[in-house]
Write a protein that holds these residues in place. Structure first.
Motif, PDB file in Angstrom:
ATOM      1  N   LEU A  50     -66.184  87.347 -32.729  1.00 39.44           N
ATOM      2  CA  LEU A  50     -66.238  86.934 -31.328  1.00 39.44           C
ATOM      3  C   LEU A  50     -65.201  85.871 -30.993  1.00 39.44           C
ATOM      4  O   LEU A  50     -64.847  85.698 -29.825  1.00 39.44           O
ATOM      5  CB  LEU A  50     -67.637  86.416 -30.980  1.00 39.44           C
ATOM      6  N   GLU A  51     -64.713  85.156 -32.003  1.00 38.40           N
ATOM      7  CA  GLU A  51     -63.755  84.069 -31.750  1.00 38.40           C
ATOM      8  C   GLU A  51     -62.317  84.451 -32.074  1.00 38.40           C
ATOM      9  O   GLU A  51     -61.385  83.731 -31.708  1.00 38.40           O
ATOM     10  CB  GLU A  51     -64.157  82.829 -32.562  1.00 38.40           C
ATOM     11  N   LEU A  52     -62.129  85.550 -32.747  1.00 35.07           N
ATOM     12  CA  LEU A  52     -60.783  85.974 -33.140  1.00 35.07           C
ATOM     13  C   LEU A  52     -59.978  86.361 -31.895  1.00 35.07           C
ATOM     14  O   LEU A  52     -60.457  87.135 -31.064  1.00 35.07           O
ATOM     15  CB  LEU A  52     -60.889  87.173 -34.081  1.00 35.07           C
ATOM     16  N   PRO A  53     -58.754  85.846 -31.725  1.00 33.08           N
ATOM     17  CA  PRO A  53     -57.933  86.222 -30.565  1.00 33.08           C
ATOM     18  C   PRO A  53     -57.650  87.730 -30.547  1.00 33.08           C
ATOM     19  O   PRO A  53     -57.596  88.375 -31.595  1.00 33.08           O
ATOM     20  CB  PRO A  53     -56.634  85.428 -30.776  1.00 33.08           C
ATOM     21  N   ASN A  54     -57.471  88.261 -29.354  1.00 32.83           N
ATOM     22  CA  ASN A  54     -57.234  89.701 -29.210  1.00 32.83           C
ATOM     23  C   ASN A  54     -56.027  90.170 -30.016  1.00 32.83           C
ATOM     24  O   ASN A  54     -56.071  91.221 -30.660  1.00 32.83           O
ATOM     25  CB  ASN A  54     -57.031  90.055 -27.734  1.00 32.83           C
ATOM     26  N   VAL A  55     -54.953  89.397 -29.965  1.00 36.50           N
ATOM     27  CA  VAL A  55     -53.726  89.790 -30.673  1.00 36.50           C
ATOM     28  C   VAL A  55     -53.962  89.822 -32.181  1.00 36.50           C
ATOM     29  O   VAL A  55     -53.498  90.732 -32.884  1.00 36.50           O
ATOM     30  CB  VAL A  55     -52.573  88.832 -30.329  1.00 36.50           C
ATOM     31  N   ALA A  56     -54.691  88.826 -32.678  1.00 36.51           N
ATOM     32  CA  ALA A  56     -54.963  88.765 -34.113  1.00 36.51           C
ATOM     33  C   ALA A  56     -55.856  89.922 -34.550  1.00 36.51           C
ATOM     34  O   ALA A  56     -55.620  90.546 -35.602  1.00 36.51           O
ATOM     35  CB  ALA A  56     -55.614  87.433 -34.467  1.00 36.51           C
ATOM     36  N   LEU A  57     -56.877  90.225 -33.754  1.00 37.93           N
ATOM     37  CA  LEU A  57     -57.767  91.342 -34.089  1.00 37.93           C
ATOM     38  C   LEU A  57     -57.010  92.669 -34.051  1.00 37.93           C
ATOM     39  O   LEU A  57     -57.197  93.528 -34.918  1.00 37.93           O
ATOM     40  CB  LEU A  57     -58.950  91.376 -33.121  1.00 37.93           C
ATOM     41  N   GLU A  58     -56.152  92.823 -33.058  1.00 35.30           N
ATOM     42  CA  GLU A  58     -55.333  94.041 -32.954  1.00 35.30           C
ATOM     43  C   GLU A  58     -54.459  94.199 -34.205  1.00 35.30           C
ATOM     44  O   GLU A  58     -54.357  95.293 -34.779  1.00 35.30           O
ATOM     45  CB  GLU A  58     -54.459  93.965 -31.709  1.00 35.30           C
ATOM     46  N   HIS A  59     -53.826  93.118 -34.622  1.00 31.48           N
ATOM     47  CA  HIS A  59     -52.954  93.167 -35.799  1.00 31.48           C
ATOM     48  C   HIS A  59     -53.750  93.500 -37.060  1.00 31.48           C
ATOM     49  O   HIS A  59     -53.300  94.309 -37.894  1.00 31.48           O
ATOM     50  CB  HIS A  59     -52.237  91.832 -35.969  1.00 31.48           C
ATOM     51  N   LEU A  60     -54.916  92.896 -37.210  1.00 30.67           N
ATOM     52  CA  LEU A  60     -55.748  93.169 -38.379  1.00 30.67           C
ATOM     53  C   LEU A  60     -56.194  94.620 -38.424  1.00 30.67           C
ATOM     54  O   LEU A  60     -56.171  95.266 -39.483  1.00 30.67           O
ATOM     55  CB  LEU A  60     -56.971  92.250 -38.380  1.00 30.67           C
TER      56      LEU A  60
END
Length: 275
Positions: A142-152
């Protein structure tokens, strides 16, 4: 048949077709074969089906990556679930209760759906909303930024793709997939160069050694050297010596390159990347 560029057609796939075919997928559990059939139909409709070409590689290495229905499914279910949890705290409480009593049995609904999808890419859910990714790092969904989650998600999906195609003889050493090197210089390629690169990376048959298996008019043996006429042999064959001279590159280092990179320009992931 539309005369629009292939790149434009690939962008339409997630916006129109996958959005319709996978509408409401977060609440449904279905077989992986459903996505595989969508993938095969899309490649055939786009005119990208060639001998040896793998639809999973062809669409997963495209721009956007959501052109592949499997990654589209993974990405949208993950982002939709996160959005619902952020808007309704009760969902997070119910998710924790589900995980506390989850014993591994297959069920229906969004909670099991998320477990199933994340396990496919090597992620595991801890105490919600915490999860451990494919490299062993813990994150808060829930706290992970959208860009970081997309990259992961993109990186994890490509690692899964690599494991799915390792059974091929020329991809046996594809231990993971390095996205930056594999997709290098895509933005500077001409449409023809990009088309050839994508065909090569999807595993399409290029050498007569492969084509001869279903085309009797092709010879498995190089007429110059009387050895198997494979792509690896092209780097040494006298027939292409003038091309090597133009490049001023003797290719003495070619035997140190993994087969997957030499045959398909697929760069394996470095084992030291995470460290």
């Amino acid at each position: 048949i539309s005369k629009a560029p292939v790149s434009q057609k690939l962008m339409v796939l997630p916006m129109v077709f996958w959005a319709s075919a996978l509408h409401g997928a977060l609440g449904c559990v279905f077989a992986e074969n459903h996505l595989h059939q969508l993938r095969k139909k899309a490649v055939a409709a786009l005119g990208l089906r060639m001998g040896g070409s793998n639809p999973l590689l062809r669409l997963s290495l495209s721009a956007p990556m959501t052109a592949d229905p499997g990654f589209y499914h993974l990405r949208h279910c993950t982002f939709d679930f996160r959005r619902i949890c952020s808007k309704s705290p009760d969902v997070l409480v119910q998710w924790r209760q589900f995980m506390a009593h989850f014993c591994g049995r297959k069920r229906t609904g969004p909670f099991y759906k998320l477990v199933e999808l994340l396990s496919q890419i090597g992620w595991s859910i801890q105490k919600p909303p915490q999860f451990v990714d494919h490299d062993g790092f813990e994150h808060n969904l829930l706290e992970l930024p959208n860009v970081a989650l997309e990259h992961l998600l993109q990186d994890a999906w490509l690692q899964r793709v690599a494991t799915q195609v390792q059974h091929r003889r020329t991809m046996h050493d594809l231990h993971g997939l390095h996205p930056e090197l594999t997709l290098l210089d895509r933005n500077t390629m001409t449409p023809l160069e990009l088309s050839r690169t994508m065909a090569l990376q999807s595993g399409a048959f290029l050498s007569d050694w492969n084509h001869s298996k279903y085309d009797p008019s092709k010879s498995q043996i190089c007429s110059y050297c009387l050895v198997p006429n494979t792509q690896q042999h092209w780097f040494e064959c006298p027939k292409f010596e003038h091309i090597r001279d133009e490049m001023m590159e003797p290719f003495h280092w070619i035997h140190e390159v993994p087969d997957c990179a030499l045959s398909h320009l697929l760069m394996p992931r470095s084992p030291y990347e995470v460290e």
